[in-house]
Design a protein around this motif. Structure first.
Motif, short mmCIF file in Angstrom:
data_model
loop_
_atom_site.label_atom_id
_atom_site.label_comp_id
_atom_site.label_asym_id
_atom_site.label_seq_id
_atom_site.Cartn_x
_atom_site.Cartn_y
_atom_site.Cartn_z
N ASP A 273 -11.08 -18.18 -1.12
CA ASP A 273 -9.75 -17.69 -1.46
C ASP A 273 -8.78 -17.75 -0.28
O ASP A 273 -7.64 -18.17 -0.42
N GLY B 25 -12.91 -9.00 -2.08
CA GLY B 25 -13.43 -9.43 -3.37
C GLY B 25 -12.95 -8.57 -4.53
O GLY B 25 -13.61 -8.45 -5.56
N THR B 27 -10.56 -9.03 -6.78
CA THR B 27 -10.40 -9.73 -8.06
C THR B 27 -11.75 -10.01 -8.71
O THR B 27 -11.92 -9.85 -9.92
N THR B 28 -12.73 -10.39 -7.90
CA THR B 28 -14.06 -10.66 -8.43
C THR B 28 -14.65 -9.39 -9.03
O THR B 28 -15.20 -9.41 -10.13
N SER B 31 -12.93 -8.50 -12.26
CA SER B 31 -13.39 -9.39 -13.33
C SER B 31 -14.77 -8.98 -13.81
O SER B 31 -15.04 -8.95 -15.02
N THR B 58 -11.26 -17.16 -11.22
CA THR B 58 -12.59 -16.56 -11.31
C THR B 58 -13.32 -17.01 -12.57
O THR B 58 -14.51 -17.28 -12.54
N ASN B 237 -19.01 -4.21 -1.54
CA ASN B 237 -19.25 -5.58 -1.98
C ASN B 237 -19.96 -6.38 -0.88
O ASN B 237 -19.88 -6.04 0.30
N VAL B 319 -18.59 -17.17 -5.06
CA VAL B 319 -18.41 -16.68 -6.43
C VAL B 319 -17.95 -17.79 -7.36
O VAL B 319 -17.07 -18.57 -7.02
N SER B 321 -17.75 -18.68 -12.01
CA SER B 321 -17.70 -17.94 -13.27
C SER B 321 -19.10 -17.47 -13.69
O SER B 321 -19.23 -16.47 -14.39
N VAL B 324 -20.01 -14.22 -11.55
CA VAL B 324 -19.30 -13.01 -11.97
C VAL B 324 -20.11 -12.28 -13.03
O VAL B 324 -20.18 -11.06 -13.05
#
Lengths: 391, 348
Positions: A273, B25, B27-28, B31, B58, B237, B319, B321, B324
């Motif tokens: 990212d 992390g 956003t991860t 999600s 993601t 995380n 990471v 999809s 996740v």
């Protein structure tokens, strides 16, 4: 560890040459939040100062320890000399933290006559704008940069190099857009509508708006309530006189940033990212023709035992574990597993950095190894500077 | 409905706000949390408010727009709907919904009033972003915002601004209520503040076991508490298990791992155990021990907040999809199982 076969290595970013070049007068560190931007700015400032430059570092929102390591104990919006640096090469270091509200107040006090200034400073809408305005930090960082540059070389402001950290904004290049956004706002019809006297139906300047004016004003009153609209109008009217100067200086600072003598450093962490954002910054800087010096990839995992591949380490570890040997065998196996993890992490990080370089060939890169602890004194800052210089 | 004191802070939550310092992390985790909540099964709205398109990246789906779009359907019937909230669209929708402005709405746009409101006016942007979430939370399956119909969403997850801005973001409505002392904006802001301060809303904080993210997390917890908001879980995380046992860690830290015998073991196993190699490995072990110390120190500081701590492992390949979903499975025990209360029937 060997980076493996790479089609084309990115050119190395020579930080020391950049700092030593007397033409370099502004360095802007930009990048996503949490990548070590402020630390990088502070470390560059210290290294330049100890190499003989006269430096001021403008930080936006430093971590407490980093601020303390620079001797900044309070946010007072004024550059303070950093003592305890090695000044034997004739350099000096000042550091400051940006206080956006105070910077905004100073602009008002400097450019409006005393009565008007007082009126602005007391306006409820101004109080909100100056402390929580979306984008105020960006405007004020630009404003402060302009001030530092204008003062440079005087007795109280001995610096010849300004290192700026950028605000951790939604889009870290918002500060580049600040002057334009301000400009289009100031030139916009909405401002003219707000600054027009309440009963302006007959005024020539407003004829362009046609009959819509009444409708817009009444709608806004309906939605906002009359009192808020009045506060906004008072505020905008009061600011009106100083708008010109405001915009000119923002344009001037933008020009300054695009000139030779400014160097943008994009800072990233070796993660997907952060590097994606770095790509975006680089593209944006190039599109705006801003002088980009290169990319700093912070916190690359360190490997000490060079030459031992992860797969070899793991197979030996397995053999040791199967052998059922003494404690030293278990420990040796654990060391090998640790080593394999470290090498794999570093390899993945380098691969991410190389992927960036493949899509942005020609952009100089420096990779900075991870420190065990966050920066907490000048010495650890010096180590970061050392690593930035690739030594 | 009462909350037993053993229940986690999110026992009655519908709106899960996820914040964290950049790079942790966030956003991860948001999600994965949406997926976990959808596995009940249920319909979960996952929103982002910073236009980063983190959700589409993601889940590997096309960029999200201002329409609510399904991003995942689970085999058990649950689904995650994604939304990238954009202030301008939210404002126009809001004006249409509450004022039926018609021509005046277009004129506001033409005069630059919409731009002013969404980019320049203090706090308005954040009010609109939260306002959209507030609206989605209240929306019923019959499209109305009141009545007996079941809510459209069983839970909402908001990928919120980072820890440094979360307090201000969530309290912006009370600021605006102060600025606009009467009128519709004032009442709307008040209603949103009540939702955010109720048990229906909980703020989870994502961090790494590093100094700066932990520091910011602790500051955010205090700030949230002082503003009457409810911190939920601290999600730690990218946790890595130590590779050495405690005794070996102690020795490694002190530089007392027995070099000669380790060298012998390595050589016996067939490695060419040069001094440089053994020294390098011991140096790596010492760095590792110091890092573990630092992590334990940080963990202690997080535990002192008294908040539930949920740990997620570092994923070796980064990471995507698929991973996740792995993380979502790990979140299910903490966030789904204790929720004995049916989400339907909770008054908005």
């Amino acid at each position: 560890m060997s980076p493996g076969p790479v089609a084309k290595e990115a050119p190395a970013l020579d930080v020391d040459a950049l700092l030593a070049d007397p033409e370099t007068s502004i360095i802007v560190c930009c990048g996503a939040g949490g990548v070590g931007k402020t630390t990088t700015a502070a470390a560059l400032g210290l290294r330049a100062a100890e190499a003989g430059r006269r430096v001021v570092v403008l930080t936006i929102d430093p971590a407490r320890r980093l601020a303390q390591s620079l001797g900044l104990t309070e946010l007072d919006n004024t550059p303070r000399p950093v003592t305890d640096i090695d000044g034997s090469a004739g350099g000096s270091l000042h550091a400051m933290m940006l206080d956006m509200k105070r910077t905004f107040d100073e602009v008002v006090l400097a450019h409006a006559d005393p009565d008007k200034a007082e009126q602005i400073l007391a306006n409820p809408f101004y109080l909100a704008v100056s402390s929580s305005f979306a984008g105020t930090q960006e405007y004020m960082a630009m404003e402060k940069l302009g001030q530092l540059k204008a003062a440079a070389g005087t007795a109280d402001a001995p610096w010849d190099l300004i290192v700026v950290d950028t605000p951790p904004s939604r889009s870290a290049l918002d500060f580049l857009d600040a002057p334009n956004r301000l400009g289009s706002f100031l030139d916009g019809r909405f401002i003219r509508l707000l600054t027009a006297p309440a009963k302006a139906g007959g005024r020539a300047g407003l004829k362009v708006f046609g009959v819509g004016v009444q409708l817009v004003t009444s709608t806004m009153t309906k939605i906002l309530g009359g009192q808020l609209l009045t506060d906004v109008q008072t505020f905008v009217n009061a600011l009106d006189t100083m708008f010109g100067g405001f915009r000119e200086r923002a344009d001037e600072t933008y020009r300054l940033l695009s000139e030779h003598g400014t160097a943008f450093l994009v800072v990233a962490a070796p993660e997907r990212d952060a590097l994606r954002e770095a790509s975006y910054f680089v593209d944006r800087l190039e599109a705006d023709r801003m002088p980009l010096a290169g990319l700093v990839v912070n916190r690359i995992g360190r490997v000490e035992a060079t030459g031992l591949t992860p797969s070899r380490a793991l197979s030996v570890a397995e053999a040791l574990e199967d052998g059922g040997g003494p404690k030293s065998a278990t420990n040796a196996a654990a060391l090998l597993r640790l080593h394999a993890t470290l090498v794999r992490t570093a390899e993945r990080q380098r691969e991410l950095a190389q992927r960036f370089s493949r899509s942005h060939p020609g952009i100089p890169v420096v990779q900075v190894p991870a420190l065990g602890r966050d920066v907490h004194d000048l010495d650890s800052l010096r180590q970061v500077g050392h690593a930035l210089a690739g030594s | 409905m009462t909350t037993r004191h053993t229940d986690p802070p999110w026992a009655n939550a519908r709106l899960h706000v996820v914040t964290g310092k950049g790079g942790t992390g966030k956003t991860t985790v948001a999600s994965a949390l949406a997926l976990a909540l959808a596995s009940k099964p249920g319909r979960v709205l996952l929103s982002e408010v910073e236009g980063r398109q983190g959700i589409s990246q993601t889940f590997d789906v096309p960029p999200l727009g201002t329409d609510e779009t399904r991003v995942v359907r689970l085999s058990g019937g649950g689904e995650v709907v994604g939304l990238s909230v954009e202030p301008k669209a939210a404002l126009l929708e809001y004006l249409q919904l509450f004022y039926k402005l018609g021509r005046a709405g277009r004129l506001l746009e033409k005069f630059g009033a919409i731009d002013f409101a969404t980019t320049i006016a203090p706090g308005v942007r954040d009010v609109l972003l939260i306002g959209k979430i507030y609206e989605a939370n209240r929306r019923r399956r019959d499209g109305r915002h009141k009545g007996d119909a079941a809510p459209v969403y069983d839970a909402l997850v908001l990928d919120a601004p980072p820890t440094g801005r979360i307090g201000r973001f969530l309290s912006v409505n009370s600021e605006v209520a102060d600025l606009a002392r009467v009128g519709p904006i004032h009442s709307q802001a008040g209603a949103i503040t009540r939702l955010l301060q109720s048990e229906q809303t909980v703020v989870h904080l994502v961090t790494l076991l590093e100094e700066m993210p932990v520091q910011e997390t602790l500051e955010a917890v205090n700030e949230l508490r002082s503003k009457g908001l409810r911190p939920g879980a601290i999600v730690v995380n990218m946790v890595r298990d130590p590779l050495l046992d405690d005794v070996a860690l102690d020795q490694a830290r002190a530089g007392r791992l027995h070099k000669a015998s380790i060298r012998t073991q390595l050589a016996d196993a067939g490695l060419q155990a040069t001094t440089e190699l053994v020294d390098g490995l011991l140096e790596e072990a010492r760095d590792h021990a110091q890092r573990i110390d630092l992590e334990r120190e940080q963990m202690g500081m997080l535990e002192a907040t008294g908040l539930p701590i949920v740990q997620l492992p570092a994923l070796p390949g980064g990471v995507d999809s698929g991973s996740v979903r792995e993380l979502a499975d790990l979140l299910v025990p903490a966030f789904v199982t204790p929720l004995v209360t049916p989400l339907e029937g909770v008054e908005p």
